[in-house]
Write a protein that holds these residues in place. Structure first.
Motif, PDB file in Angstrom:
ATOM      1  N   GLU A 137      -3.748   1.766 -11.112  1.00 25.59           N
ATOM      2  CA  GLU A 137      -2.505   1.401 -11.791  1.00 25.59           C
ATOM      3  C   GLU A 137      -1.865   0.167 -11.161  1.00 25.59           C
ATOM      4  OE1 GLU A 137      -1.062   2.655 -14.607  1.00 25.59           O
ATOM      5  OE2 GLU A 137      -3.022   3.607 -14.747  1.00 25.59           O
ATOM      6  N   LYS A 138      -2.021   0.031  -9.828  1.00 23.23           N
ATOM      7  CA  LYS A 138      -1.378  -1.063  -9.106  1.00 23.23           C
ATOM      8  C   LYS A 138      -2.401  -1.740  -8.204  1.00 23.23           C
ATOM      9  CE  LYS A 138       3.163   1.247  -8.765  1.00 23.23           C
ATOM     10  NZ  LYS A 138       4.230   1.626  -7.801  1.00 23.23           N
ATOM     11  N   LEU A 139      -2.536  -3.060  -8.374  1.00 25.34           N
ATOM     12  CA  LEU A 139      -3.488  -3.820  -7.570  1.00 25.34           C
ATOM     13  C   LEU A 139      -2.781  -5.002  -6.922  1.00 25.34           C
ATOM     14  CD1 LEU A 139      -6.365  -4.607  -6.637  1.00 25.34           C
ATOM     15  CD2 LEU A 139      -6.618  -5.817  -8.825  1.00 25.34           C
ATOM     16  N   ALA A 140      -3.008  -5.180  -5.617  1.00 20.36           N
ATOM     17  CA  ALA A 140      -2.479  -6.342  -4.901  1.00 20.36           C
ATOM     18  C   ALA A 140      -3.638  -7.086  -4.252  1.00 20.36           C
ATOM     19  CB  ALA A 140      -1.473  -5.917  -3.833  1.00 20.36           C
ATOM     20  N   ILE A 141      -3.717  -8.390  -4.490  1.00 18.62           N
ATOM     21  CA  ILE A 141      -4.761  -9.226  -3.908  1.00 18.62           C
ATOM     22  C   ILE A 141      -4.093 -10.232  -2.980  1.00 18.62           C
ATOM     23  CG2 ILE A 141      -6.572 -10.914  -4.378  1.00 18.62           C
ATOM     24  CD1 ILE A 141      -7.019  -9.548  -7.063  1.00 18.62           C
ATOM     25  N   VAL A 142      -4.525 -10.248  -1.727  1.00 21.45           N
ATOM     26  CA  VAL A 142      -3.942 -11.140  -0.727  1.00 21.45           C
ATOM     27  C   VAL A 142      -4.794 -12.401  -0.634  1.00 21.45           C
ATOM     28  CG1 VAL A 142      -3.157 -11.387   1.651  1.00 21.45           C
ATOM     29  CG2 VAL A 142      -3.126  -9.131   0.554  1.00 21.45           C
ATOM     30  N   ILE A 143      -4.156 -13.543  -0.847  1.00 19.75           N
ATOM     31  CA  ILE A 143      -4.843 -14.834  -0.767  1.00 19.75           C
ATOM     32  C   ILE A 143      -4.071 -15.720   0.198  1.00 19.75           C
ATOM     33  CG2 ILE A 143      -5.527 -16.909  -2.033  1.00 19.75           C
ATOM     34  CD1 ILE A 143      -5.829 -15.239  -4.517  1.00 19.75           C
ATOM     35  N   ASP A 144      -4.771 -16.343   1.128  1.00 19.09           N
ATOM     36  CA  ASP A 144      -4.079 -17.248   2.036  1.00 19.09           C
ATOM     37  C   ASP A 144      -4.870 -18.530   2.207  1.00 19.09           C
ATOM     38  OD1 ASP A 144      -6.102 -16.743   3.920  1.00 19.09           O
ATOM     39  OD2 ASP A 144      -4.975 -15.119   4.837  1.00 19.09           O
ATOM     40  N   VAL A 145      -4.473 -19.342   3.177  1.00 20.94           N
ATOM     41  CA  VAL A 145      -5.059 -20.676   3.332  1.00 20.94           C
ATOM     42  C   VAL A 145      -6.544 -20.614   3.670  1.00 20.94           C
ATOM     43  CG1 VAL A 145      -4.599 -20.962   5.803  1.00 20.94           C
ATOM     44  CG2 VAL A 145      -4.530 -22.970   4.283  1.00 20.94           C
ATOM     45  N   ARG A 146      -7.026 -19.486   4.178  1.00 22.77           N
ATOM     46  CA  ARG A 146      -8.449 -19.349   4.464  1.00 22.77           C
ATOM     47  C   ARG A 146      -9.289 -19.512   3.206  1.00 22.77           C
ATOM     48  NH1 ARG A 146      -8.258 -13.596   7.291  1.00 22.77           N
ATOM     49  NH2 ARG A 146      -6.749 -13.360   5.592  1.00 22.77           N
ATOM     50  N   GLY A 147      -8.697 -19.186   2.052  1.00 26.90           N
ATOM     51  CA  GLY A 147      -9.431 -19.302   0.801  1.00 26.90           C
ATOM     52  C   GLY A 147      -9.828 -20.718   0.450  1.00 26.90           C
ATOM     53  N   TYR A 148      -9.097 -21.702   0.994  1.00 28.13           N
ATOM     54  CA  TYR A 148      -9.410 -23.090   0.693  1.00 28.13           C
ATOM     55  C   TYR A 148     -10.776 -23.502   1.239  1.00 28.13           C
ATOM     56  CZ  TYR A 148      -4.788 -24.108  -1.190  1.00 28.13           C
ATOM     57  OH  TYR A 148      -3.663 -24.126  -1.976  1.00 28.13           O
ATOM     58  N   GLU A 200       0.832  -1.206   0.000  1.00 22.15           N
ATOM     59  CA  GLU A 200       0.000   0.000   0.000  1.00 22.15           C
ATOM     60  C   GLU A 200       0.863   1.252   0.000  1.00 22.15           C
ATOM     61  OE1 GLU A 200      -2.720  -0.293   3.276  1.00 22.15           O
ATOM     62  OE2 GLU A 200      -4.249  -1.253   2.033  1.00 22.15           O
ATOM     63  N   ASP A 201       1.945   1.221   0.775  1.00 20.58           N
ATOM     64  CA  ASP A 201       2.867   2.361   0.804  1.00 20.58           C
ATOM     65  C   ASP A 201       3.525   2.579  -0.557  1.00 20.58           C
ATOM     66  OD1 ASP A 201       2.308   2.711   3.469  1.00 20.58           O
ATOM     67  OD2 ASP A 201       4.124   1.697   4.183  1.00 20.58           O
ATOM     68  N   LEU A 202       3.641   1.509  -1.328  1.00 20.05           N
ATOM     69  CA  LEU A 202       4.244   1.599  -2.663  1.00 20.05           C
ATOM     70  C   LEU A 202       3.214   1.959  -3.732  1.00 20.05           C
ATOM     71  CD1 LEU A 202       6.598  -1.539  -2.520  1.00 20.05           C
ATOM     72  CD2 LEU A 202       7.276   0.867  -2.372  1.00 20.05           C
ATOM     73  N   GLY A 203       1.986   2.260  -3.287  1.00 21.56           N
ATOM     74  CA  GLY A 203       0.967   2.720  -4.226  1.00 21.56           C
ATOM     75  C   GLY A 203       0.006   1.667  -4.714  1.00 21.56           C
ATOM     76  N   PHE A 204       0.043   0.479  -4.143  1.00 18.71           N
ATOM     77  CA  PHE A 204      -0.868  -0.583  -4.555  1.00 18.71           C
ATOM     78  C   PHE A 204      -2.219  -0.447  -3.838  1.00 18.71           C
ATOM     79  CE2 PHE A 204       3.043  -2.435  -5.977  1.00 18.71           C
ATOM     80  CZ  PHE A 204       2.707  -3.308  -7.000  1.00 18.71           C
ATOM     81  N   PHE A 205      -3.290  -0.728  -4.565  1.00 19.43           N
ATOM     82  CA  PHE A 205      -4.610  -0.860  -3.975  1.00 19.43           C
ATOM     83  C   PHE A 205      -4.741  -2.317  -3.526  1.00 19.43           C
ATOM     84  CE2 PHE A 205      -9.175  -1.742  -4.153  1.00 19.43           C
ATOM     85  CZ  PHE A 205      -9.698  -0.664  -3.464  1.00 19.43           C
ATOM     86  N   CYS A 206      -4.859  -2.543  -2.209  1.00 19.43           N
ATOM     87  CA  CYS A 206      -4.792  -3.906  -1.664  1.00 19.43           C
ATOM     88  C   CYS A 206      -6.172  -4.419  -1.268  1.00 19.43           C
ATOM     89  CB  CYS A 206      -3.865  -3.957  -0.453  1.00 19.43           C
ATOM     90  SG  CYS A 206      -2.141  -3.652  -0.863  1.00 19.43           S
ATOM     91  N   ILE A 207      -6.447  -5.664  -1.623  1.00 18.19           N
ATOM     92  CA  ILE A 207      -7.685  -6.351  -1.245  1.00 18.19           C
ATOM     93  C   ILE A 207      -7.300  -7.656  -0.563  1.00 18.19           C
ATOM     94  CG2 ILE A 207      -9.859  -7.332  -2.047  1.00 18.19           C
ATOM     95  CD1 ILE A 207      -9.638  -5.551  -4.515  1.00 18.19           C
ATOM     96  N   ASP A 208      -7.844  -7.897   0.623  1.00 15.47           N
ATOM     97  CA  ASP A 208      -7.453  -9.059   1.428  1.00 15.47           C
ATOM     98  C   ASP A 208      -8.588 -10.057   1.550  1.00 15.47           C
ATOM     99  OD1 ASP A 208      -6.115 -10.784   3.071  1.00 15.47           O
ATOM    100  OD2 ASP A 208      -6.097  -9.468   4.815  1.00 15.47           O
ATOM    101  N   ASN A 209      -8.190 -11.344   1.567  1.00 13.88           N
ATOM    102  CA  ASN A 209      -9.083 -12.440   1.936  1.00 13.88           C
ATOM    103  C   ASN A 209     -10.308 -12.574   1.033  1.00 13.88           C
ATOM    104  OD1 ASN A 209      -9.734 -14.671   3.501  1.00 13.88           O
ATOM    105  ND2 ASN A 209     -10.916 -13.476   4.979  1.00 13.88           N
ATOM    106  N   LEU A 210     -10.085 -12.561  -0.276  1.00 12.73           N
ATOM    107  CA  LEU A 210     -11.177 -12.800  -1.209  1.00 12.73           C
ATOM    108  C   LEU A 210     -11.438 -14.299  -1.360  1.00 12.73           C
ATOM    109  CD1 LEU A 210     -10.492 -10.440  -4.253  1.00 12.73           C
ATOM    110  CD2 LEU A 210     -12.351 -10.268  -2.610  1.00 12.73           C
ATOM    111  N   PRO A 211     -12.694 -14.728  -1.487  1.00  8.96           N
ATOM    112  CA  PRO A 211     -12.958 -16.125  -1.873  1.00  8.96           C
ATOM    113  C   PRO A 211     -12.350 -16.383  -3.252  1.00  8.96           C
ATOM    114  CG  PRO A 211     -14.946 -15.079  -1.036  1.00  8.96           C
ATOM    115  CD  PRO A 211     -13.925 -13.991  -1.210  1.00  8.96           C
ATOM    116  N   PRO A 212     -11.730 -17.533  -3.460  1.00  7.72           N
ATOM    117  CA  PRO A 212     -11.029 -17.795  -4.728  1.00  7.72           C
ATOM    118  C   PRO A 212     -11.883 -17.602  -5.972  1.00  7.72           C
ATOM    119  CG  PRO A 212     -10.543 -19.504  -3.124  1.00  7.72           C
ATOM    120  CD  PRO A 212     -11.612 -18.647  -2.521  1.00  7.72           C
ATOM    121  N   GLU A 213     -13.176 -17.978  -5.894  1.00  8.69           N
ATOM    122  CA  GLU A 213     -14.026 -17.919  -7.090  1.00  8.69           C
ATOM    123  C   GLU A 213     -14.176 -16.514  -7.661  1.00  8.69           C
ATOM    124  OE1 GLU A 213     -14.998 -19.085  -4.227  1.00  8.69           O
ATOM    125  OE2 GLU A 213     -15.413 -21.225  -4.406  1.00  8.69           O
TER     126      GLU A 213
END
Length: 282
Positions: free
Chosen positions: A50-61, A23-36
């Motif tokens: 311009e910059k998008l970061a999507i956070v995916i972790d084991v919760r998505g399973y 986020e500090d580097l200018g990314f728009f961050c979205i956390d914990n989305l369902p995989p689908e």
């Protein structure tokens, strides 16, 4: 140019910290989305930022196939970069003990160790898909930011990067290395009084190791193996190879070999970066 980062990795490896840094580097961050919905959300959001970061972790399973979700994003957006954060199991246990937080898989396991083992197994395929793997074992937030910034900029600027790490075996092997080479069988400058306070970048240490029988031959062989691997990695779509060179303390021999190897690959016109992980500790 648009940038898309899929940030993933083990619980406790530093994803929340990394997301804040992005986020500090200018990314728009979205956390914990369902995989689908990962692909759909990226399709909707990316045209507007311009910059998008999507956070995916084991919760998505719990909601679907994480591996397929990431594959779908990569197919639609070939420029997307998968960043996977890892660390040792011992460090993960320590971090959960320190924060007193529950592991996301605690309900499926009888202990924190079992939960971590389960997560490592579940995330195995995702880790293999990663474009960038970062070992956070010995990184503070500032160092993680520096490494993230450097690696993401490298991905944008160059077709292929050789990243070389010198380290000390007594501090642990870098988990993100593709190849690990041991140089402990060469004489150790540590035992020479005049060389002990210096490191492998100092001319006196270089001069000593240059005259040790076998150093040039070993460098040539490492370079030959790595160049062969690079050609194979390129056919698989990989854009980076991480080479770790280790000695006992990570101050003299490994630093010397890492520097010499980096110079060789620069002469071969590879984008080459170097990191002396333990030089201040050895």
């Amino acid at each position: 140019m648009k940038e898309l980062v899929i940030l993933t990795g083990y619980s406790g490896a530093g994803k929340s910290t990394a997301a804040g840094l992005l986020e500090d580097l200018g990314f728009f961050c979205i956390d914990n989305l369902p995989p689908e919905v990962t692909y759909q959300v990226a399709s909707i959001v990316l045209p507007n930022v311009e910059k998008l970061a999507i956070v995916i972790d084991v919760r998505g399973y719990m909601f679907g196939n994480v591996t397929k979700a990431i594959s779908d994003v990569k197919e639609r957006f070939p420029f997307a970069k998968i960043v996977f954060l890892t660390t040792t199991k011992e460090v993960l246990i320590q971090r959960f003990a320190h924060t007193r937080r529950s592991h996301p898989l605690s309900k499926q396991a009888t202990s924190i160790t079992e939960a971590i083992d389960l997560e490592i197994e579940m995330m195995k395929d995702v880790r293999e898909m990663a474009d960038i793997v970062i070992d956070t074992t010995q990184l503070n937030p500032h160092q993680l930011r520096e490494k993230l910034t450097k690696l993401l900029e490298t991905e944008k600027e160059r077709d292929f990067t050789v990243h070389i790490i010198s380290f000390g075996f007594k501090y642990g092997i870098p988990l993100d290395a593709d190849f690990v080479f041991d140089v402990r069988f060469f004489p150790n400058p540590f035992y020479i009084k005049e060389l002990r306070p210096k490191d492998g970048r100092d001319e006196e240490v270089k001069e000593f190791l240059r005259h040790v029988e076998g150093t040039k031959e070993y460098l040539d062989r490492i370079r030959m193996v790595v160049k062969f691997a690079i050609n194979r990695y390129k056919t698989e779509g990989r854009k980076e190879i991480i080479i770790a060179i280790g000695c006992t303390g990570g101050k003299h021999r490994s630093v010397y070999f890492a520097e010499e190897l980096a110079n060789e690959f620069k002469l071969d016109n590879f984008h080459t970066t170097i990191e002396h992980r333990d030089v201040a500790l050895g």
